[in-house]
Motif scaffolding. Structure first.
Motif, PDB file in Angstrom:
ATOM      1  N   ALA A  89       0.846  -1.197   0.000  1.00  0.00           N
ATOM      2  CA  ALA A  89       0.000   0.000   0.000  1.00  0.00           C
ATOM      3  C   ALA A  89       0.876   1.240   0.000  1.00  0.00           C
ATOM      4  CB  ALA A  89      -0.918   0.011   1.214  1.00  0.00           C
ATOM      5  N   GLY A  90       0.457   2.261  -0.759  1.00  0.00           N
ATOM      6  CA  GLY A  90       1.199   3.511  -0.823  1.00  0.00           C
ATOM      7  C   GLY A  90       0.523   4.609  -0.033  1.00  0.00           C
ATOM      8  N   ASN A  91       0.956   5.832  -0.241  1.00  0.00           N
ATOM      9  CA  ASN A  91       0.391   6.948   0.516  1.00  0.00           C
ATOM     10  C   ASN A  91      -1.030   7.284   0.063  1.00  0.00           C
ATOM     11  OD1 ASN A  91       2.171   7.905  -1.806  1.00  0.00           O
ATOM     12  ND2 ASN A  91       0.994   9.773  -1.433  1.00  0.00           N
ATOM     13  N   HIS A  92      -1.390   6.975  -1.175  1.00  0.00           N
ATOM     14  CA  HIS A  92      -2.744   7.243  -1.640  1.00  0.00           C
ATOM     15  C   HIS A  92      -3.743   6.190  -1.161  1.00  0.00           C
ATOM     16  CE1 HIS A  92      -2.990  10.712  -4.442  1.00  0.00           C
ATOM     17  NE2 HIS A  92      -1.681  10.541  -4.532  1.00  0.00           N
ATOM     18  N   ASP A  93      -3.292   4.934  -1.090  1.00  0.00           N
ATOM     19  CA  ASP A  93      -4.245   3.858  -0.767  1.00  0.00           C
ATOM     20  C   ASP A  93      -3.880   3.133   0.524  1.00  0.00           C
ATOM     21  OD1 ASP A  93      -2.014   2.461  -1.582  1.00  0.00           O
ATOM     22  OD2 ASP A  93      -2.968   1.482  -3.286  1.00  0.00           O
ATOM     23  N   PHE A  94      -3.234   3.841   1.454  1.00  0.00           N
ATOM     24  CA  PHE A  94      -2.816   3.212   2.713  1.00  0.00           C
ATOM     25  C   PHE A  94      -4.004   2.609   3.459  1.00  0.00           C
ATOM     26  CE2 PHE A  94      -4.200   7.367   4.032  1.00  0.00           C
ATOM     27  CZ  PHE A  94      -4.725   7.210   5.292  1.00  0.00           C
ATOM     28  N   ASP A  95      -5.178   3.226   3.320  1.00  0.00           N
ATOM     29  CA  ASP A  95      -6.380   2.731   3.996  1.00  0.00           C
ATOM     30  C   ASP A  95      -7.255   1.936   3.035  1.00  0.00           C
ATOM     31  OD1 ASP A  95      -8.237   2.396   6.025  1.00  0.00           O
ATOM     32  OD2 ASP A  95      -9.330   4.202   5.493  1.00  0.00           O
ATOM     33  N   ALA A  96      -7.351   2.417   1.796  1.00  0.00           N
ATOM     34  CA  ALA A  96      -8.271   1.803   0.839  1.00  0.00           C
ATOM     35  C   ALA A  96      -7.806   0.424   0.384  1.00  0.00           C
ATOM     36  CB  ALA A  96      -8.451   2.717  -0.374  1.00  0.00           C
ATOM     37  N   HIS A 142       1.202  10.122   5.453  1.00  0.00           N
ATOM     38  CA  HIS A 142       2.538  10.704   5.542  1.00  0.00           C
ATOM     39  C   HIS A 142       3.364   9.911   6.547  1.00  0.00           C
ATOM     40  CE1 HIS A 142       0.205  14.468   4.306  1.00  0.00           C
ATOM     41  NE2 HIS A 142       0.926  14.106   3.261  1.00  0.00           N
ATOM     42  N   MET A 143       4.555   9.490   6.112  1.00  0.00           N
ATOM     43  CA  MET A 143       5.467   8.766   6.984  1.00  0.00           C
ATOM     44  C   MET A 143       6.876   9.261   6.707  1.00  0.00           C
ATOM     45  SD  MET A 143       3.798   4.943   7.159  1.00  0.00           S
ATOM     46  CE  MET A 143       4.688   4.646   8.688  1.00  0.00           C
ATOM     47  N   SER A 144       7.487   9.891   7.715  1.00  0.00           N
ATOM     48  CA  SER A 144       8.763  10.574   7.529  1.00  0.00           C
ATOM     49  C   SER A 144       9.983   9.707   7.796  1.00  0.00           C
ATOM     50  CB  SER A 144       8.831  11.807   8.448  1.00  0.00           C
ATOM     51  OG  SER A 144       7.779  12.700   8.162  1.00  0.00           O
ATOM     52  N   ASP A 145       9.794   8.513   8.346  1.00  0.00           N
ATOM     53  CA  ASP A 145      10.919   7.633   8.661  1.00  0.00           C
ATOM     54  C   ASP A 145      11.170   6.644   7.530  1.00  0.00           C
ATOM     55  OD1 ASP A 145      11.212   8.833  11.149  1.00  0.00           O
ATOM     56  OD2 ASP A 145       9.783   7.447  12.087  1.00  0.00           O
ATOM     57  N   SER A 146      12.415   6.253   7.391  1.00  0.00           N
ATOM     58  CA  SER A 146      12.767   5.265   6.377  1.00  0.00           C
ATOM     59  C   SER A 146      12.255   3.884   6.783  1.00  0.00           C
ATOM     60  CB  SER A 146      14.279   5.194   6.189  1.00  0.00           C
ATOM     61  OG  SER A 146      14.630   4.079   5.389  1.00  0.00           O
ATOM     62  N   LEU A 166       8.777  -1.538  -2.150  1.00  0.00           N
ATOM     63  CA  LEU A 166       8.507  -0.378  -1.312  1.00  0.00           C
ATOM     64  C   LEU A 166       7.791   0.701  -2.122  1.00  0.00           C
ATOM     65  CD1 LEU A 166      11.887   0.259   0.579  1.00  0.00           C
ATOM     66  CD2 LEU A 166       9.726  -0.452   1.611  1.00  0.00           C
ATOM     67  N   HIS A 167       6.925   1.433  -1.448  1.00  0.00           N
ATOM     68  CA  HIS A 167       6.407   2.685  -1.990  1.00  0.00           C
ATOM     69  C   HIS A 167       7.157   3.756  -1.224  1.00  0.00           C
ATOM     70  CE1 HIS A 167       3.252   4.727  -4.331  1.00  0.00           C
ATOM     71  NE2 HIS A 167       3.334   5.670  -3.389  1.00  0.00           N
ATOM     72  N   ALA A 168       8.099   4.444  -1.896  1.00  0.00           N
ATOM     73  CA  ALA A 168       9.029   5.284  -1.140  1.00  0.00           C
ATOM     74  C   ALA A 168       9.613   6.368  -2.022  1.00  0.00           C
ATOM     75  CB  ALA A 168      10.152   4.415  -0.568  1.00  0.00           C
ATOM     76  N   ASP A 169      10.181   7.380  -1.353  1.00  0.00           N
ATOM     77  CA  ASP A 169      10.814   8.511  -2.017  1.00  0.00           C
ATOM     78  C   ASP A 169      12.317   8.330  -1.929  1.00  0.00           C
ATOM     79  OD1 ASP A 169      10.687  10.818  -3.454  1.00  0.00           O
ATOM     80  OD2 ASP A 169       9.687  12.002  -1.920  1.00  0.00           O
ATOM     81  N   VAL A 176       8.100  13.291   3.280  1.00  0.00           N
ATOM     82  CA  VAL A 176       7.140  12.664   4.197  1.00  0.00           C
ATOM     83  C   VAL A 176       6.528  11.420   3.556  1.00  0.00           C
ATOM     84  CG1 VAL A 176       6.593  14.787   5.400  1.00  0.00           C
ATOM     85  CG2 VAL A 176       5.270  14.168   3.363  1.00  0.00           C
ATOM     86  N   TYR A 177       7.173  10.925   2.493  1.00  0.00           N
ATOM     87  CA  TYR A 177       6.681   9.736   1.801  1.00  0.00           C
ATOM     88  C   TYR A 177       7.724   8.626   1.857  1.00  0.00           C
ATOM     89  CZ  TYR A 177       3.313  13.131   0.084  1.00  0.00           C
ATOM     90  OH  TYR A 177       2.347  14.101  -0.006  1.00  0.00           O
ATOM     91  N   ALA A 178       8.012   8.178   3.082  1.00  0.00           N
ATOM     92  CA  ALA A 178       8.908   7.045   3.329  1.00  0.00           C
ATOM     93  C   ALA A 178      10.254   7.226   2.627  1.00  0.00           C
ATOM     94  CB  ALA A 178       8.237   5.749   2.870  1.00  0.00           C
ATOM     95  N   PRO A 179      11.063   8.194   3.056  1.00  0.00           N
ATOM     96  CA  PRO A 179      12.353   8.439   2.396  1.00  0.00           C
ATOM     97  C   PRO A 179      13.329   7.282   2.583  1.00  0.00           C
ATOM     98  CG  PRO A 179      12.206   9.693   4.437  1.00  0.00           C
ATOM     99  CD  PRO A 179      10.844   9.085   4.212  1.00  0.00           C
ATOM    100  N   VAL A 180      13.976   6.907   1.507  1.00  0.00           N
ATOM    101  CA  VAL A 180      15.032   5.895   1.554  1.00  0.00           C
ATOM    102  C   VAL A 180      16.191   6.388   0.693  1.00  0.00           C
ATOM    103  CG1 VAL A 180      13.479   3.934   1.949  1.00  0.00           C
ATOM    104  CG2 VAL A 180      14.058   4.596  -0.390  1.00  0.00           C
TER     105      VAL A 180
END
Length: 435
Positions: A89-96, A142-146, A166-169, A176-180
């Protein structure tokens, strides 16, 4: 005898429930769910060993019911063909996406890492290399941690290759989108990293481990230019993984710059534009079996006596101008005139009226003169630019190139705008003289 590689069809950022913008059509052929259906058919036809979805499968929570049907039909067809589907799941569909995963009836669908954790599943081809797929999902928008900070040391297996999802930046530490970081990904004992979040396809590293943004399956707006489609990933023990792009999207966006300096009349301008659109569509068709529609964002350039006519023409093309090539069509999403009037600056500068004074200044800037007139002009330009740069409204853009252009870029902008102003001054002068 070495085992055959595990063949994975990978895509990211489907955004089921969303329709591409700027296509001037509501034909279902351009809808994301139709491209998803075609991708499912392709996966079955090619008998791949697994399908990986790297997040943002659903566009937004309020679209989940619209996405349910297409997603479930595709998963059922893949399951009937014995092809497992692995997703995060990514930031758009984390719940859906977790809700949809509970609703779909698909035994072969695996949503990894629910709630911001890590999960794993092993893809076992009938006659190929087993591959462990490990993945992590967003638990909120939004998730700011790797995510790599919580990857268990014992999760990648030693007895078969591992693919991370991973769905990550990537390389954006303040995101704020899972930086790696690319370095952190390289340090993990995996054969490949398949990433979501960036819609532009990009093979960031073809070494081991391979690092890939497959991009969106179907481009969704004119900023997403170039070829789109799934990727075929091949993974085998003790060998570098490989990635092959399959440009199968039915839609493609392109930016085209068309120089019309050689045009003598309006028909020549239109011919230059349609020829450029036709040539670009043919090039795109040579890269793969699609696109069926090329959506063009045009910029018309060149110094021409037809400058005013071009400004009028560009207003008529969006949604109206179409150029067919076999069963495909190129259309205009938007068009901008960046032409400059064909003016004889030396001749105009011989006078003493306002157009002559402006022409003299433009020539001095063009020749890089260092007289008092030019210095005063540059001082005024820099002062105007500083007032914009220091405005609170532009604070987020203060460090960008657009607000801090170099002297050459700024001089070209001044010349272009000065010529447009000169053309307007001359037209006003002509109008007064005829009254």
């Amino acid at each position: 005898m070495a085992s055959a590689p595990c063949r994975i069809l990978c895509t990211g950022d489907l955004h089921l429930g969303r329709y591409p913008s700027g296509v001037h059509s509501r034909d279902r052929e351009w809808a994301v769910d139709r491209v998803w259906e075609n991708t499912v058919s392709y996966a079955i036809q090619q008998a791949v060993d697994g399908v990986v979805l790297t997040g943002d499968v659903v566009d937004a929570q309020n679209k989940r019911y619209e996405a349910l049907g297409p997603l479930q039909r595709g998963l059922r067809r893949l399951g009937d063909a014995g092809i497992p589907v692995v997703a995060v799941a990514g930031n758009h569909d984390f719940d859906a996406l977790p809700r949809l995963a509970d609703m779909v009836e698909a035994e072969h669908f695996h949503l990894l890492g629910r709630g911001g954790g890590w999960g794993a599943v092993t893809v076992r081809p009938e006659a190929g290399t087993p591959v462990q797929v490990v993945g992590w999902s967003f638990r909120e928008a939004h998730m700011s941690d790797s995510p790599l900070e919580t990857l268990p040391d014992d999760l990648p297996r030693d007895d078969c290759p591992t693919v991370g999802v991973l769905h990550a930046d990537l390389d954006a530490p303040k995101s704020v989108y899972a930086p790696v970081s690319l370095d952190a990904l390289r340090r993990q004992p995996v054969s490949a990293w398949l990433l979501g979040h960036i819609h532009a396809p990009s093979l960031r590293d073809d070494r081991s481990p391979l690092v890939l943004y497959p991009g969106s399956l179907q481009p969704l707006d004119p900023s997403e230019t170039g070829a789109h489609g799934p990727w075929r990933i091949e993974v085998a023990p003790d060998e570098a993984s490989t990635a092959t792009h399959l440009p199968r999207a039915s839609l493609r966006y392109e930016r085209l710059n068309v120089d019309v300096a050689a045009a003598d009349e309006e028909a020549d301008v239109e011919s230059a534009v349609t020829d450029a659109m036709r040539a670009r569509l043919r090039e795109a068709r040579e890269e793969g079996p699609t696109p069926r529609r090329l959506v063009c964002r045009l910029t018309i350039t060149g110094r021409t006596a037809l400058h005013r006519a071009v400004c009028d023409l560009v207003e008529t093309w969006p949604g109206e101008l179409e150029v067919p090539v076999e069963e495909s069509t190129a259309i205009v999403e938007s068009a901008t005139a960046r032409t400059r009037p064909a003016l004889d600056l030396e001749q105009i500068a011989e006078g003493t009226d306002p157009p002559a004074v402006l022409a003299q200044l433009l020539l001095a800037i063009q020749d890089e003169n260092d007289d008092a007139q030019v210095r005063d002009a540059w001082a005024a330009i820099e002062e105007a630019l500083s007032s914009v740069r220091d405005s609170p409204a532009y604070e987020p853009l203060r460090d960008t190139e657009a607000l801090s252009p170099d002297r050459e870029t700024l001089a070209e902008t001044v010349r272009r705008q000065g010529l447009l102003l000169l053309d307007e001054l001359r037209s006003q002068t002509d109008a007064v003289s005829h009254e």
